[in-house]
Design a protein around this motif. Structure first.
Motif, PDB file in Angstrom:
ATOM      1  N   ASN A 255      22.411  26.401  39.241  1.00 29.53           N
ATOM      2  CA  ASN A 255      22.179  27.847  39.436  1.00 29.53           C
ATOM      3  C   ASN A 255      21.101  28.353  38.494  1.00 29.53           C
ATOM      4  O   ASN A 255      20.222  29.114  38.888  1.00 29.53           O
ATOM      5  N   ARG A 256      21.132  27.881  37.244  1.00 30.56           N
ATOM      6  CA  ARG A 256      20.118  28.419  36.298  1.00 30.56           C
ATOM      7  C   ARG A 256      18.745  28.076  36.860  1.00 30.56           C
ATOM      8  O   ARG A 256      17.837  28.879  36.923  1.00 30.56           O
ATOM      9  N   PHE A 257      18.633  26.852  37.415  1.00 31.59           N
ATOM     10  CA  PHE A 257      17.326  26.415  37.912  1.00 31.59           C
ATOM     11  C   PHE A 257      16.913  27.321  39.072  1.00 31.59           C
ATOM     12  O   PHE A 257      15.799  27.799  39.152  1.00 31.59           O
ATOM     13  N   ASN A 258      17.891  27.629  39.980  1.00 32.62           N
ATOM     14  CA  ASN A 258      17.500  28.435  41.139  1.00 32.62           C
ATOM     15  C   ASN A 258      16.980  29.795  40.719  1.00 32.62           C
ATOM     16  O   ASN A 258      15.971  30.275  41.249  1.00 32.62           O
ATOM     17  N   LYS A 259      17.628  30.391  39.738  1.00 30.17           N
ATOM     18  CA  LYS A 259      17.224  31.774  39.383  1.00 30.17           C
ATOM     19  C   LYS A 259      15.748  31.754  39.000  1.00 30.17           C
ATOM     20  O   LYS A 259      14.952  32.533  39.487  1.00 30.17           O
ATOM     21  N   TYR A 260      15.368  30.771  38.182  1.00 30.83           N
ATOM     22  CA  TYR A 260      13.964  30.757  37.747  1.00 30.83           C
ATOM     23  C   TYR A 260      13.048  30.576  38.957  1.00 30.83           C
ATOM     24  O   TYR A 260      12.125  31.329  39.212  1.00 30.83           O
ATOM     25  N   ARG A 261      13.403  29.586  39.807  1.00 33.81           N
ATOM     26  CA  ARG A 261      12.418  29.260  40.851  1.00 33.81           C
ATOM     27  C   ARG A 261      12.394  30.324  41.924  1.00 33.81           C
ATOM     28  O   ARG A 261      11.377  30.588  42.528  1.00 33.81           O
ATOM     29  N   TYR A 262      13.521  30.977  42.189  1.00 32.79           N
ATOM     30  CA  TYR A 262      13.514  31.912  43.308  1.00 32.79           C
ATOM     31  C   TYR A 262      13.198  33.342  42.849  1.00 32.79           C
ATOM     32  O   TYR A 262      13.384  34.280  43.580  1.00 32.79           O
ATOM     33  N   ALA A 263      12.727  33.499  41.600  1.00 27.29           N
ATOM     34  CA  ALA A 263      12.518  34.877  41.144  1.00 27.29           C
ATOM     35  C   ALA A 263      11.510  35.554  42.059  1.00 27.29           C
ATOM     36  O   ALA A 263      11.728  36.638  42.580  1.00 27.29           O
ATOM     37  N   SER A 264      10.393  34.870  42.333  1.00 28.76           N
ATOM     38  CA  SER A 264       9.331  35.617  43.032  1.00 28.76           C
ATOM     39  C   SER A 264       9.763  36.035  44.435  1.00 28.76           C
ATOM     40  O   SER A 264       9.574  37.195  44.797  1.00 28.76           O
ATOM     41  N   PRO A 265      10.372  35.164  45.278  1.00 32.15           N
ATOM     42  CA  PRO A 265      10.781  35.666  46.613  1.00 32.15           C
ATOM     43  C   PRO A 265      11.756  36.826  46.514  1.00 32.15           C
ATOM     44  O   PRO A 265      11.687  37.771  47.289  1.00 32.15           O
ATOM     45  N   ALA A 266      12.649  36.810  45.549  1.00 30.01           N
ATOM     46  CA  ALA A 266      13.643  37.894  45.463  1.00 30.01           C
ATOM     47  C   ALA A 266      12.938  39.213  45.187  1.00 30.01           C
ATOM     48  O   ALA A 266      13.117  40.202  45.913  1.00 30.01           O
ATOM     49  N   THR A 267      12.063  39.202  44.175  1.00 26.51           N
ATOM     50  CA  THR A 267      11.393  40.484  43.866  1.00 26.51           C
ATOM     51  C   THR A 267      10.540  40.899  45.061  1.00 26.51           C
ATOM     52  O   THR A 267      10.522  42.066  45.457  1.00 26.51           O
ATOM     53  N   PHE A 268       9.864  39.938  45.708  1.00 22.54           N
ATOM     54  CA  PHE A 268       9.021  40.292  46.861  1.00 22.54           C
ATOM     55  C   PHE A 268       9.888  40.911  47.948  1.00 22.54           C
ATOM     56  O   PHE A 268       9.526  41.914  48.568  1.00 22.54           O
ATOM     57  N   TYR A 269      11.071  40.332  48.152  1.00 24.84           N
ATOM     58  CA  TYR A 269      11.960  40.783  49.238  1.00 24.84           C
ATOM     59  C   TYR A 269      12.265  42.278  49.077  1.00 24.84           C
ATOM     60  O   TYR A 269      12.055  43.074  49.997  1.00 24.84           O
ATOM     61  N   HIS A 270      12.669  42.661  47.852  1.00 21.29           N
ATOM     62  CA  HIS A 270      13.041  44.075  47.648  1.00 21.29           C
ATOM     63  C   HIS A 270      11.800  44.968  47.644  1.00 21.29           C
ATOM     64  O   HIS A 270      11.770  46.044  48.229  1.00 21.29           O
ATOM     65  N   PHE A 271      10.714  44.436  47.033  1.00 26.37           N
ATOM     66  CA  PHE A 271       9.470  45.225  46.947  1.00 26.37           C
ATOM     67  C   PHE A 271       8.964  45.530  48.363  1.00 26.37           C
ATOM     68  O   PHE A 271       8.668  46.668  48.725  1.00 26.37           O
ATOM     69  N   ALA A 272       8.932  44.492  49.216  1.00 27.19           N
ATOM     70  CA  ALA A 272       8.445  44.674  50.586  1.00 27.19           C
ATOM     71  C   ALA A 272       9.369  45.623  51.339  1.00 27.19           C
ATOM     72  O   ALA A 272       8.911  46.479  52.103  1.00 27.19           O
ATOM     73  N   GLY A 273      10.677  45.493  51.069  1.00 27.17           N
ATOM     74  CA  GLY A 273      11.641  46.345  51.784  1.00 27.17           C
ATOM     75  C   GLY A 273      11.304  47.808  51.610  1.00 27.17           C
ATOM     76  O   GLY A 273      11.347  48.599  52.553  1.00 27.17           O
ATOM     77  N   ARG A 274      10.885  48.177  50.397  1.00 33.40           N
ATOM     78  CA  ARG A 274      10.572  49.613  50.156  1.00 33.40           C
ATOM     79  C   ARG A 274       9.268  49.992  50.830  1.00 33.40           C
ATOM     80  O   ARG A 274       9.093  51.098  51.325  1.00 33.40           O
ATOM     81  N   LEU A 275       8.300  49.038  50.926  1.00 35.27           N
ATOM     82  CA  LEU A 275       6.961  49.414  51.414  1.00 35.27           C
ATOM     83  C   LEU A 275       6.908  49.555  52.939  1.00 35.27           C
ATOM     84  O   LEU A 275       6.153  50.364  53.460  1.00 35.27           O
ATOM     85  N   ILE A 276       7.724  48.752  53.617  1.00 32.82           N
ATOM     86  CA  ILE A 276       7.554  48.650  55.079  1.00 32.82           C
ATOM     87  C   ILE A 276       7.593  50.021  55.761  1.00 32.82           C
ATOM     88  O   ILE A 276       6.670  50.339  56.538  1.00 32.82           O
ATOM     89  N   PRO A 277       8.596  50.887  55.472  1.00 30.74           N
ATOM     90  CA  PRO A 277       8.616  52.179  56.193  1.00 30.74           C
ATOM     91  C   PRO A 277       7.311  52.951  56.011  1.00 30.74           C
ATOM     92  O   PRO A 277       6.785  53.549  56.951  1.00 30.74           O
ATOM     93  N   TRP A 278       6.744  52.864  54.779  1.00 28.77           N
ATOM     94  CA  TRP A 278       5.498  53.637  54.541  1.00 28.77           C
ATOM     95  C   TRP A 278       4.386  53.125  55.447  1.00 28.77           C
ATOM     96  O   TRP A 278       3.631  53.891  56.047  1.00 28.77           O
ATOM     97  N   PHE A 279       4.311  51.787  55.578  1.00 33.47           N
ATOM     98  CA  PHE A 279       3.208  51.242  56.394  1.00 33.47           C
ATOM     99  C   PHE A 279       3.399  51.591  57.872  1.00 33.47           C
ATOM    100  O   PHE A 279       2.457  51.929  58.581  1.00 33.47           O
ATOM    101  N   TYR A 280       4.660  51.511  58.309  1.00 33.40           N
ATOM    102  CA  TYR A 280       4.892  51.894  59.721  1.00 33.40           C
ATOM    103  C   TYR A 280       4.492  53.359  59.927  1.00 33.40           C
ATOM    104  O   TYR A 280       3.820  53.714  60.897  1.00 33.40           O
ATOM    105  N   GLY A 281       4.871  54.199  58.928  1.00 28.22           N
ATOM    106  CA  GLY A 281       4.533  55.624  59.047  1.00 28.22           C
ATOM    107  C   GLY A 281       3.031  55.811  59.108  1.00 28.22           C
ATOM    108  O   GLY A 281       2.496  56.488  59.999  1.00 28.22           O
ATOM    109  N   ALA A 282       2.311  55.132  58.197  1.00 29.15           N
ATOM    110  CA  ALA A 282       0.846  55.289  58.160  1.00 29.15           C
ATOM    111  C   ALA A 282       0.247  54.814  59.477  1.00 29.15           C
ATOM    112  O   ALA A 282      -0.642  55.455  60.052  1.00 29.15           O
TER     113      ALA A 282
END
Lengths: 248, 205, 224, 64
Positions: free
Chosen positions: A3-30
């Motif tokens: 598990n410790r290993f996974n947290k390090y390696r999967y950090a970037s997809p996790a942050t991207f997942y939440h970051f993208a989640g917030r952006l998508i509605p704005w892009f659809y709106g634009a």
């Protein structure tokens, strides 16, 4: 230990997942906003063209779609190159996420090209240099998606897709040049779309706004598809479990 | 000297092993053990450079095998699941081409001798498709003899071999190690080589 | 061992294997002839029309025939494990990959070039056009093997690989087809084929320089 | 403003079929893709939930 290993390696997809989640509605709106503005300009403000009267209004869909289909393929190749160079799985996922939208826009540009050709040159399909290159670009998209779906192991699918995207992007200018050469030789350029109607500035503005709309839409669609791919790939990861429990 | 540093392997979406370290010096034998699906084959393919590790590195004489690719492959011989024998070529032709392609100048007599040593002296010019699975593995093993490589990487070399061949392979291995060679081995049968205490690497831990 | 020796040894092995399986070489050739003969049956025997189509038909058939035999380039070695041994040889992969592609061209490209004039005559091509046809095939078929090798390497061991290779590789073959068939068309219409042939030569050099690296990367990806 | 009435607007100078044909197909394709994305997301969430709840049963059989 795992598990410790996974947290390090999967950090970037996790942050991207939440970051993208917030952006998508704005892009659809634009995208919706630009689309409405573009259509208003294209259909209501733009004057009637003296040669083709109203049929030319199709360019407000055809040209932006053609621009975007080429632009998306280049962006896909860039993500592919990044992925191969830095071995970052996120870049591969972005390339795979862009392909279907690019293919769809290529098909839109082919379809609208045919519908525009019929009233203007009397034929549904015109072997014009740009339309033919667009058709070949559609095959390149299909090849990329077919190769990725034929390989089960995600790691190999990413890399194989990335390589064919890079080989494709190197070939696109060669293909475009050879098709133009072939077109000018055989038909003497009598029937060709290169002589687009004289570009009144209002028309250009309309097309640019529609292109922006297509761009916003592509980003939104690609981000949401990327999130789906992340979910499928990282379902064994710790952060997915936590997220699902939090939602449940 | 062969070294594995902090190796990790992911197959599909499963992590097979992580933080794996091992070292191997002249005259030593490394036995890789573990249940089916624990990544034994993947580890061996990683060590010989066929597969890139998810993270960590494999070092040969202190250098990354990616960087020292040519010198590493010149001193290494890999024996995989399939015996790497072309069915349309004869046993002799297979060995002759394999050694020439690997850059090892080899004379006819040497090839005949190696095949004879492995009990295949009689079927030198038979097309390989007429050989049994066990005979094909012997052709692959005789390639090891001719290769004179310092490092042997063998993936279950003892399967499909009869008793006589088993003893023969173990004696070859012992001789190779006594001459200062190194070997990484995965096997299910017990390996008893007089005078050699194999290092064990268990992936199921 | 110098690189040229490795290429020669690999070529000898590939040609020996091809001789042992002469059937494969002939099937590619028969496919080429059959496909080229289908067009007159479909389009009608009008000599003037056939003469116009001749170059294009022979080129399309050559392209399809070359692609048919792409699967053989790495697949049999991958199946019996010899490909892994090749990857593990000390010589740089680009060297033996070039050897493999050259061997594939000798086995599947050259026979097409030898048979093409016969088909050209069948379509009523004149002497000069036949010469240009053969020369354009001489320049073009190696490119078909070079680019095809990337497709073959990427689809190694995939089920339904044959169809997939064609989808990946055909779009990339289009410039070669345009300049190849265009050369014959240029020769017949008196415009001269020098421009087409020089462009074809340019693509050949470009492909020869770049594709072995792409194939090496593709193999590394597929073998993992 | 080019049009003085809605029916004239939809008539599009006689090219209604072509103009509205291309606009309609584009709208359908875009809407279709958005629906496909929704379905894809639902399937991905189900898959993830299944994996989290029932553990990694599916993956353990395949050979390394």
């Amino acid at each position: 230990m795992i598990n410790r290993f996974n947290k390090y390696r999967y950090a970037s997809p996790a942050t991207f997942y939440h970051f993208a989640g917030r952006l998508i509605p704005w892009f659809y709106g634009a995208a919706a906003l630009f689309c409405v503005a573009g259509l208003y300009i294209g259909l209501f403000l733009a004057p009637t063209d003296f040669q083709q009267s109203e049929a030319y209004r199709i360019i407000f869909i055809h040209v932006p779609a053609a621009w975007m289909s080429m632009f998306i393929y280049v962006v896909m190749a860039c993500w592919a190159a990044l992925g191969l160079a830095f071995n970052t799985r996120m870049s591969f996922m972005m390339a795979s996420a862009l392909a279907p939208t690019g293919a769809m826009l290529t098909f839109v540009s082919l379809w609208t090209g045919a519908l525009w050709g019929k009233p203007t040159w009397g034929a549904w399909w015109v072997w014009d240099a740009r339309l033919t290159s667009e058709l070949i670009l559609f095959f390149l998209y299909l090849g990329f998606m077919a190769l990725q779906s034929a390989i089960d192991d995600p790691r190999r699918a990413d890399r194989a897709g990335a390589l064919i995207a890079l080989v494709g992007v190197v070939n696109v200018p060669i293909i475009y040049f050879s098709v133009r050469w072939w077109n000018t030789l055989h038909q003497g350029a009598s029937v060709s779309m290169t002589k687009a109607p004289s570009m009144a500035s209002i028309m250009l503005v309309g097309m640019l706004v529609m292109a922006l709309a297509a761009w916003m839409y592509t980003i939104a669609a690609a981000l949401s598809r990327a999130r789906c791919i992340i979910l499928e790939r990282e379902r064994n990861a710790q952060w997915v479990a936590q997220m699902l429990e939090a939602d449940a | 000297m062969l070294e594995g540093k902090d190796l990790a392997c992911v197959r599909g979406e499963r992590t097979l092993f992580t933080h794996l370290n091992f070292t191997l010096r002249e005259g030593e034998l490394l036995l890789v053990q573990g249940a089916n699906g624990s990544g034994k084959t993947s580890l061996l393919r990683m060590v010989c450079g066929l597969m890139a590790p998810e993270s960590g590195e494999v070092l040969w004489r202190g250098e990354k095998i990616g960087a020292a690719r040519e010198s590493y492959h010149a001193e290494m011989a890999y024996f995989g699941h399939s015996p790497a024998v072309k069915e349309d070529l004869s046993a002799f032709e297979n060995l002759d081409f394999a050694c020439r392609l690997a850059g090892i100048p080899v004379k006819r007599e040497e090839v005949k001798g190696a095949l004879g040593h492995l009990g295949l002296g009689h079927c030198l010019n038979l097309p390989a498709k007429s050989l049994s699975q066990g005979q094909r593995r012997r052709v692959a093993l005789s390639r090891l003899l001719l290769a004179k490589a310092r490092l042997w990487i063998l993936d279950e070399p003892l399967t499909a071999l009869d008793q006589a061949a088993l003893k023969l392979v173990q004696s070859l291995l012992g001789e190779h190690l006594r001459q200062g060679g190194m070997a990484v081995l995965t096997t299910h049968q017990p390996v008893m080589i007089p005078g050699i205490a194999p290092k064990i690497l268990d992936l199921s831990a | 061992m110098s690189t040229s020796q490795t290429v020669i040894v690999l070529l000898r092995r590939e040609l020996l294997l091809a001789m042992r399986r002469r059937g494969d070489v002939l099937t590619v050739l028969f496919f080429f002839v059959i496909v080229a003969s289908l067009f007159p049956l479909g389009v009608g025997p009008d000599p003037k029309l056939l003469r116009l189509m001749g170059g294009g038909v022979v080129w399309v058939s050559a392209l399809l025939a070359a692609m048919l035999s792409l699967g053989r380039m790495f697949a049999s070695d991958h199946a019996d494990g010899t490909l892994e041994q090749l990857v593990l040889t000390p010589t740089p992969p680009v060297v033996w990959i070039t050897g493999k592609i050259l061997a594939h061209w000798l086995v599947s490209g050259v026979p097409l070039i030898l048979v093409a004039p016969v088909l050209g005559v069948q379509f009523g091509l004149s002497g000069e056009a036949l010469g240009v046809l053969v020369f354009s095939l001489l320049l073009g078929t190696p490119v078909l093997s070079l680019i095809g090798a990337i497709g073959a390497a990427l689809t190694l061991g995939l089920r339904g690989g044959g169809v997939l290779v064609s989808l990946l590789v055909l779009p990339l073959y289009i410039p070669v087809l345009i300049f190849g068939a265009g050369a014959v068309d240029g020769a017949m219409s008196g415009l001269g084929a020098e421009a087409h042939l020089s462009l074809l030569g340019g693509i050949l050099i470009l492909a020869f320089m770049l594709t072995p690296w792409a194939v090496s990367a593709a193999l590394r990806i597929s073998i993992e | 403003m080019n049009w003085n009435s809605w029916p004239e607007f939809f008539y599009m100078g006689g090219y209604a079929l072509y103009v509205w044909g291309s606009f309609a197909v584009t709208a359908i394709l875009v809407a279709g893709e958005i629906v496909m994305l929704r379905l894809h997301r639902k399937k991905a969430l189900e898959l993830a939930l299944n994996t989290v709840k029932y553990g990694k049963v599916k993956n353990d059989e395949n050979e390394a």
